[in-house]
Enzyme design. Sequence first.
Site, mmCIF file in Angstrom:
data_model
loop_
_atom_site.group_PDB
_atom_site.id
_atom_site.type_symbol
_atom_site.label_atom_id
_atom_site.label_comp_id
_atom_site.label_asym_id
_atom_site.label_seq_id
_atom_site.Cartn_x
_atom_site.Cartn_y
_atom_site.Cartn_z
ATOM 1 N N ASP A 1 0.827 -1.216 0.000
ATOM 2 C CA ASP A 1 0.000 0.000 0.000
ATOM 3 C C ASP A 1 0.858 1.261 0.000
ATOM 4 O O ASP A 1 0.620 2.191 0.780
ATOM 5 C CB ASP A 1 -0.937 0.015 1.206
ATOM 6 C CG ASP A 1 -1.742 -1.259 1.357
ATOM 7 O OD1 ASP A 1 -2.037 -1.890 0.331
ATOM 8 O OD2 ASP A 1 -2.073 -1.620 2.494
ATOM 9 N N GLU B 1 -11.637 -0.815 -3.978
ATOM 10 C CA GLU B 1 -11.026 -0.298 -2.759
ATOM 11 C C GLU B 1 -9.753 0.445 -3.168
ATOM 12 O O GLU B 1 -9.445 0.595 -4.347
ATOM 13 C CB GLU B 1 -10.718 -1.420 -1.769
ATOM 14 C CG GLU B 1 -9.675 -2.419 -2.253
ATOM 15 C CD GLU B 1 -9.279 -3.431 -1.184
ATOM 16 O OE1 GLU B 1 -9.979 -3.531 -0.175
ATOM 17 O OE2 GLU B 1 -8.260 -4.112 -1.370
#
Length: 739
Positions: free
Chosen positions: A48, A226
């Site tokens: 991420d 997402e």
Amino acid sequence: MGHLRRAGALAAVIGLVLAGTASAPAAAAPDSRYRNPVSAGFADTFADPVIVRGEDGFWYAYGTTDPLREGEGTFHRVPTARSADLVDWTYVGDAFGADQRPAYAAPGAGFWAPDVRRVGDRWVMYVTVTDTTVSPDGGDFAVGAATAPTPTGPWTFADEPVVAPRPGGGGGWLWTIDPSQFTDVDGRHYLYYGSYYGGISVTELSADGLRAVGTPTLVAVDNKFEGSYVLRRDGWYYLFASTANCCAGPATGYSVHVGRSRSPRGPFVDRDGIPLTASRAGGTPVLAQNGNRWIGTGHNGFLTDLSGQDWIVYHAIDRADPYLDEPFGINERPMLLDRLDWIDGWPTVNAGAGPSDGARPAPVTTGRMDERFDAGLAGWRHTAGDWRVTDGRLTGAGTLTSRTTIGGDVRAEADLRPAAAGTAGLTLGDRVSVRVDAAAGRLVARDGARTASAPLPAGFDAAAGHNLAVEVRGRQLTAELSPARLGDQVATLSLRLDRPVVGRVALTATGGDAGFDNVSVARLHRPVRHAVPEPRAGGLLPAYSDEFTDGLDPAWRWVRPDAAATVSGGALRWPVQGADLTGTGNTAGVLLRDAPTGDYVVETKVTLDLGEETVRNYQQAGLVAYVDDDRFARLAQVAIWNTRQVEYGYELPFAGQPVYGGNIVGTPATTTWLRLAHRVDPATGEHEFRAGSSRDGRNWTWGGVWTFPADTTPRIGLVAHGGAEPALTARFDYVRFHR
């Protein structure tokens, strides 16, 4: 975001090196090269990721809570790395200490998916807090925020969450994860957040960026997206989001899709005009695996190098080494960096070629001028006014002219702070000026009598510090002012110049002392205008094709025959079975035929009325490349909860059991055309199958690649399974092979 991972116990961490103690970065040469993963020097996994450029000229990367190295066992609380050139990175510590957490966080909470932005005169980190005190049952995610004076801290958590845990209508808590902040041209701050359970929403933030205000707006449907990230370009707002499973080890098919809008609140639509909020949700692919070592390419950030070239930062999985330690533990997801191109108004990675695995031209992080003022005013030819350098930062008023001359297409940048009632900016070629006029509230460009201007946001804080970037291509000038160089401009303008720019670069300030740092001039990048070719169907191979006009071709063979499947009237009609191929059940029928050798494209046209919005898990029909029940790639239009998607699923045996994951390829209609493009890798002999889908049989969306070992012989087949209720029948009009 890795929402299927558990953070585990958190251990002691290393304190951060403050930015002010670092010497000026020594960036790589403009013609240097790099290889992915760029995080290899300090981490085996760095999921991420996002990157920002600090006022010290270094670049800073932030990752999710995980160990960094195999066998380490220590969970880092937002690990942070620093680089001078975006290629060679050094771990500099964790953002948060072992006992540092906000009051609303439960003991042992992890911090996922950080997003770091400049808001006013400080840095703000938005982060997923994985467990709060709201519920003893867990799963009560929240978005928190921490502030710091520099990108390396020290970070201080705000007392309250930015977005608190949200009860789900179907029970439990909506996945309030994966925050991403965006500042608009009117100065308003927004936060995007959410995941599969609940979808992606956007909310306006308070002026300090620490509280959600107003009513949130859903911008992407649940059960599909997402990891959102928004940037603004040419008047469009682009919403990047990841889809499919982030963390299925060697079967991970995570990928990045995009939609765009004229408003930060949407509606965001894809290249075909399909909203990201629809049950048959849109999404134009930006980044998907291409058959090399990298799979699961997703959860992206964004940056621009000093030449003006955009880059995408993301994580991926090496399919030969998918787990950090033991199988089925933490997915090993290092940080990758690749060129982001804009072709016909849409972003794509490496002109559509996907993730890189090999030496590539590196980002430009230094240029003809690269001034950090560490050597005082050396290199500046002439001064008018009062200028001084303190702690590597230039302050003063008047005109300061560089000894460097420029010409051709260039990009010039400066971090600046004008006086509250003054101006500050750049002059290029001794005549073209671009200034931030804080007194008038305008960004102004001037070339003799030619001028252009754009308003600054109401309440513009000149003392907060902004980045001014000016590009000149031929006779066209564009300029943007942003808080952090992340596609979040607060003012943009363009001006047609009288003639090309040739001459010196100067810094100018009026109305009081202004501050300058990180002044650079680099050759402007050359944009890529054309995408790499997509697979195309060649001539028909009649010996392998079937139009279903005269019964079932004898070349077909069944795995678990289904007598309900019939051929008549030029179509194969197959009632959807209450069965499946995934896992160890292996109860579904598969209709197969041999494929030709070498490269080919196989296509079918399938009609399946899945309706919309209702839950029909997981009824589907489509193509399959099949070795056996535990090794196959299935391309089908499918009902996934309330959504209808084209899923390119993949199962393979790993560590003694079958593992299944998926990649998403376009949006299905009731009638959908599906293609698998087969290629034999000349170096490895592997079978590569790339998936494509179409809603009209003419315009195709191409997605990711799944691979099969060289010593296998995949056959091509059809499937119709996933759930018998409500009863419905799939219609296949043909199967055609092309070369």
